[in-house]
Scaffold this motif. Structure first.
Motif, short mmCIF file in Angstrom:
data_model
loop_
_atom_site.label_atom_id
_atom_site.label_comp_id
_atom_site.label_asym_id
_atom_site.label_seq_id
_atom_site.Cartn_x
_atom_site.Cartn_y
_atom_site.Cartn_z
N MET B 26 0.87 -1.18 0.00
CA MET B 26 0.00 0.00 0.00
C MET B 26 0.91 1.23 0.00
O MET B 26 1.73 1.40 0.88
N GLY B 27 0.77 2.07 -0.99
CA GLY B 27 1.65 3.22 -1.11
C GLY B 27 2.89 2.86 -1.91
O GLY B 27 2.93 1.78 -2.48
N PRO B 28 3.88 3.73 -2.01
CA PRO B 28 4.00 5.04 -1.35
C PRO B 28 3.14 6.14 -1.97
O PRO B 28 3.19 7.26 -1.49
N GLN B 29 2.39 5.83 -3.02
CA GLN B 29 1.62 6.90 -3.64
C GLN B 29 0.13 6.80 -3.31
O GLN B 29 -0.69 7.38 -3.98
N HIS B 30 -0.21 6.04 -2.31
CA HIS B 30 -1.62 5.88 -1.97
C HIS B 30 -2.17 7.18 -1.39
O HIS B 30 -1.55 7.79 -0.53
N PRO B 31 -3.32 7.64 -1.86
CA PRO B 31 -3.80 8.96 -1.42
C PRO B 31 -4.08 9.07 0.08
O PRO B 31 -4.05 10.15 0.63
N SER B 32 -4.35 7.96 0.75
CA SER B 32 -4.69 8.06 2.16
C SER B 32 -3.46 8.08 3.04
O SER B 32 -3.56 8.18 4.25
N THR B 33 -2.26 7.96 2.46
CA THR B 33 -1.08 7.89 3.32
C THR B 33 -0.54 9.29 3.64
O THR B 33 0.51 9.39 4.27
N ILE B 136 -11.83 13.12 4.48
CA ILE B 136 -11.82 12.71 3.06
C ILE B 136 -11.49 11.23 2.94
O ILE B 136 -12.08 10.50 2.14
N ASP B 137 -10.54 10.76 3.78
CA ASP B 137 -10.18 9.34 3.74
C ASP B 137 -11.42 8.46 3.93
O ASP B 137 -11.48 7.35 3.42
N LEU B 138 -12.37 8.96 4.72
CA LEU B 138 -13.55 8.16 5.03
C LEU B 138 -14.74 8.57 4.16
O LEU B 138 -15.86 8.16 4.43
N GLY B 139 -14.49 9.41 3.15
CA GLY B 139 -15.57 9.76 2.23
C GLY B 139 -16.35 10.99 2.63
O GLY B 139 -17.34 11.32 1.98
N ALA B 140 -15.94 11.67 3.72
CA ALA B 140 -16.67 12.87 4.14
C ALA B 140 -15.99 14.08 3.53
O ALA B 140 -15.11 14.68 4.11
N LEU B 141 -16.43 14.44 2.33
CA LEU B 141 -15.72 15.46 1.57
C LEU B 141 -16.00 16.88 2.08
O LEU B 141 -15.15 17.74 2.05
N ILE B 383 -0.89 -1.88 16.02
CA ILE B 383 -2.36 -1.76 16.07
C ILE B 383 -3.04 -2.29 14.82
O ILE B 383 -4.22 -2.60 14.86
N ALA B 384 -2.31 -2.44 13.71
CA ALA B 384 -2.98 -2.86 12.47
C ALA B 384 -3.26 -4.37 12.48
O ALA B 384 -4.15 -4.82 11.76
N VAL B 385 -2.51 -5.13 13.28
CA VAL B 385 -2.65 -6.58 13.24
C VAL B 385 -4.04 -6.98 13.72
O VAL B 385 -4.49 -6.58 14.80
N GLY B 386 -4.72 -7.78 12.90
CA GLY B 386 -6.04 -8.26 13.26
C GLY B 386 -7.17 -7.36 12.81
O GLY B 386 -8.33 -7.71 12.95
N GLU B 387 -6.83 -6.19 12.27
CA GLU B 387 -7.87 -5.27 11.78
C GLU B 387 -8.13 -5.55 10.31
O GLU B 387 -7.38 -6.25 9.64
N LEU B 388 -9.18 -4.92 9.79
CA LEU B 388 -9.50 -5.07 8.38
C LEU B 388 -8.59 -4.17 7.54
O LEU B 388 -8.19 -3.09 7.99
N ILE B 389 -8.31 -4.63 6.33
CA ILE B 389 -7.43 -3.84 5.46
C ILE B 389 -8.03 -2.46 5.19
O ILE B 389 -7.33 -1.47 5.10
N ALA B 390 -9.37 -2.38 5.12
CA ALA B 390 -10.01 -1.09 4.86
C ALA B 390 -9.82 -0.12 6.02
O ALA B 390 -9.87 1.09 5.84
N ASP B 391 -9.59 -0.64 7.23
CA ASP B 391 -9.42 0.22 8.39
C ASP B 391 -8.00 0.77 8.51
O ASP B 391 -7.72 1.60 9.37
N MET B 392 -7.11 0.26 7.67
CA MET B 392 -5.74 0.77 7.68
C MET B 392 -5.74 2.29 7.47
O MET B 392 -5.01 3.04 8.11
N VAL B 393 -6.60 2.73 6.55
CA VAL B 393 -6.72 4.15 6.25
C VAL B 393 -7.13 4.93 7.49
O VAL B 393 -6.58 6.00 7.79
N VAL B 394 -8.08 4.38 8.24
CA VAL B 394 -8.56 5.05 9.45
C VAL B 394 -7.42 5.15 10.46
O VAL B 394 -7.24 6.20 11.11
#
Lengths: 211, 408
Positions: B26-33, B136-141, B383-394
């Motif tokens: 994921m990245g280094p050009q991922h917009p949420s990073t 924005i990461d979560l869609g709240a523009l 903290i990322a271990v065991g979480e969903l991949i979509a929550d990485m952004v959060v």
């Protein structure tokens, strides 16, 4: 390009920490790389739960220890605590001298998780190895970098590296490789484009489709 | 569906052989990073089994550059570390230099008040970026525009103070570059007046938003003892219930004169960090209002010692001493007595520290930053271990890293 960082004349026996003015910012402990591990283990057990920072300083000409690895510790409660309970927590700074001919220090990444990246950074930028670190590799510089940039004998603009030959731009464009500079003028390009078009027209069949 | 012998089949084979695990970069050009972060994740289904953040893509050797500049010039590059709150960096660096010079007790009160004002405004501006982009990461523009508008008004104040929106370079050894310009206080009153209704809108847009709550509650939890062990500071540590705030524990620049609360929560998830930052913005504005009251009093903003600070322009033509000091300051800067010192401030991301070493020369021998972002970001491994991949952004958003500071 040589570095402009040569120490000023008369400062060869350089150790600014020895003549430190009276500043009450932390309790300071000076140790060698042999007893740094036991000192830090003792402090960890004594309630210094946070390793705030781990950095290094290169004193270049200082003898016998050229480098200092600097640990900043903070005594914090490891459970939810209010402002009154925390008060003014105690700070300790541990300065560990490291000899230029034996740049190895035992790791503390098993005592404090925060030491992981900090030790990698000191390894990357100063070339000091942390014995026992689980994943000691470069962190800021590219993996194939040579040298350790924050050392004082590393020039500010870096050492000259062999450049990777880049593919010629001419090969990708309409300009044939090896075309002399004169052929790359606007007029020359237009001439070549016209030539390409003429060749393409020659490939067309009578009904206009390409063969 | 038969996939034949193509690459898809090979990929399925590989996944099967590795017990359903696959490696995803994921990245280094991922917009949420929020910059240039690469996270190499090992996932099983949608669950993260291992996450290894890779940093260094924005390494610019700022610490090395600072060693090659005069003491007064080094703040130019130092302000570019945490580019969302540059003043905080400069303030911390100069606190360290002033301690080494032994002039930390002679800073005029008005200069200290302005420093506190700008540091707190920086905190609000920085949190505005975090809140806007995090939404924005979560869609709240929509929240983004509300936050960035507020930030722009604050950047207007920085522009008025030092001449530049983002890197005003306004703080100097011994005080400030100059007094606040005419009309600054009126602009400041405008920001103070707009803050409360604006934050009410933002809170209604984001804080109570059920989608945002669903995404953030119980995501990225870390216990208090682990937070201390991983070196978390700032809002991330206070969301775990530990009320450590440098402004309160080691007051500097006169913070002991202002009333503010240290915000804590105990849930220690992404939503708790979100709420702590929101409440901290209100506390910062509370301090700004208190500082505003003392700013009506005129006073000097520079230490009178012209060995470190440029003498007033009008004295240069009249006094030999002033001319000499001016010439020395411009041509070779000042010298700092040998020694080492650690100074810390509470930046928007946590304890920002500078360990500065001088060998008596007119350039720093070593400027080591304690970057709060780097230590906060490191905990992603945990903290990322065991979480969903979509929550990485959060989780990345809730740690609020700034890569100018992580990579330096």
């Amino acid at each position: 390009m040589p570095s402009s960082q040569a120490p000023p004349a008369g400062a060869t026996a350089l150790d600014p920490t020895a003549v430190r003015p009276d500043i009450a910012d932390a309790r300071i402990l000076r140790v060698t790389s042999d007893d740094v591990r036991s000192t830090l283990e003792g402090l960890r057990g004594d309630g210094f739960t946070m390793l705030l920072d781990l950095g290094a300083v290169d004193y270049l000409e200082r003898q016998p220890a050229r480098f200092d690895v600097v640990y900043h510790l903070l005594r914090l409660p490891d459970h939810a605590a209010g402002v009154e309970e925390i008060g003014t927590p105690e700070r300790v700074r541990v300065l560990c001298g490291v000899r230029a001919d034996a740049t190895v220090v035992p790791t503390v990444s098993d005592l404090w998780a925060s030491a992981d990246w900090a030790e990698r950074e000191v390894f990357d930028l100063f070339g000091i190895t942390f014995a026992g670190h689980p994943d000691l590799r470069r962190i800021q510089m590219p993996d194939d970098w040579e040298g350790h940039p924050l050392r004082k004998d590393y020039p500010l603009r870096g050492v000259a590296r062999e450049r990777t030959p880049r593919p010629s731009f001419a090969l990708k464009s309409n300009v044939a490789a090896g075309t002399p500079a004169a052929g790359r003028t606007a007029a020359g390009l237009q001439k070549q484009i016209a030539e390409v078009r003429r060749q393409a027209d020659g490939l067309k069949t009578d009904d206009g489709t390409t063969r | 569906m038969s996939v034949g012998g193509g690459p898809a089949a090979v990929a399925l084979d590989v996944i099967e052989q590795s017990e359903g695990r696959m490696v995803l970069s994921m990245g280094p050009q991922h917009p949420s990073t929020h910059g240039v972060l690469q996270v190499i994740t090992e996932i099983q289904g949608e669950t993260v089994r291992k996450a290894s953040p890779e940093i260094g893509y924005l390494h610019t050797g700022i610490e090395k550059s600072a060693e090659n500049l005069f003491w007064s010039q080094a703040s130019t590059v130092i302000e570019r570390m945490d580019y969302l709150s540059p003043l905080t960096n400069a303030l911390c660096y100069y606190l360290a230099v002033e301690k080494l010079l032994g002039i930390d007790a002679t800073i005029p009160p008005r200069a200290q008040a302005v420093r506190v004002l700008l540091a707190e405004l920086s905190r609000i501006a920085s949190h505005c970026v975090w809140l806007g982009t995090g939404g924005i990461d979560l869609g709240a523009l929509t929240g983004f525009f509300y936050c960035f508008d507020l930030r722009e008004r604050i950047l207007d104040l920085f522009e008025a103070s030092g001449g530049a929106r983002m890197h005003p370079n306004y703080i100097r050894v011994g005080g400030l570059a100059q007094d606040l310009p005419h009309g600054f206080l009126a602009k400041l009153d405008g920001v103070i007046a707009m803050y409360e209704p604006r934050m009410r809108d933002v809170r209604r847009l984001l804080q109570k938003n059920p989608i945002l709550q669903d995404r953030m509650i119980d995501v990225g939890i870390i216990s208090a003892d682990e937070a201390v062990n991983w070196g978390l500071t700032g809002p991330c540590l206070r969301a775990a219930g530990i009320a450590y705030d440098v402004r309160r524990a080691f007051p500097y620049s006169g913070y002991e004169n202002y009333t503010f609360d240290v915000i804590t929560r105990t849930e220690s998830d992404a939503y708790a960090r979100f709420l702590v930052r929101l409440d901290e913005m209100d506390e910062a504005m509370r301090i700004v209002r208190q500082v505003r009251k003392v700013l009506d009093e005129p006073g000097p903003v520079q230490s009178p010692d012209t060995k470190f600070s440029p003498p007033p322009k009008e004295t240069i033509a009249l006094s030999m001493e002033a001319l000499i000091h001016h010439f020395k300051l411009v041509s070779e800067s000042f010298r700092v007595p040998p020694g080492d010192v650690y100074a810390a401030v509470e930046g928007p991301r946590g304890e920002l520290g500078y360990y500065v070493v001088s060998n008596g020369d007119n350039r720093p021998w070593r400027v080591r930053t304690r970057p709060p972002s780097m230590y906060n970001l490191q905990v992603l491994k945990k903290i990322a271990v065991g979480e969903l991949i979509a929550d990485m952004v959060v989780m990345i958003g809730s740690l609020d890293p700034v890569f100018g500071e992580v990579d330096r």
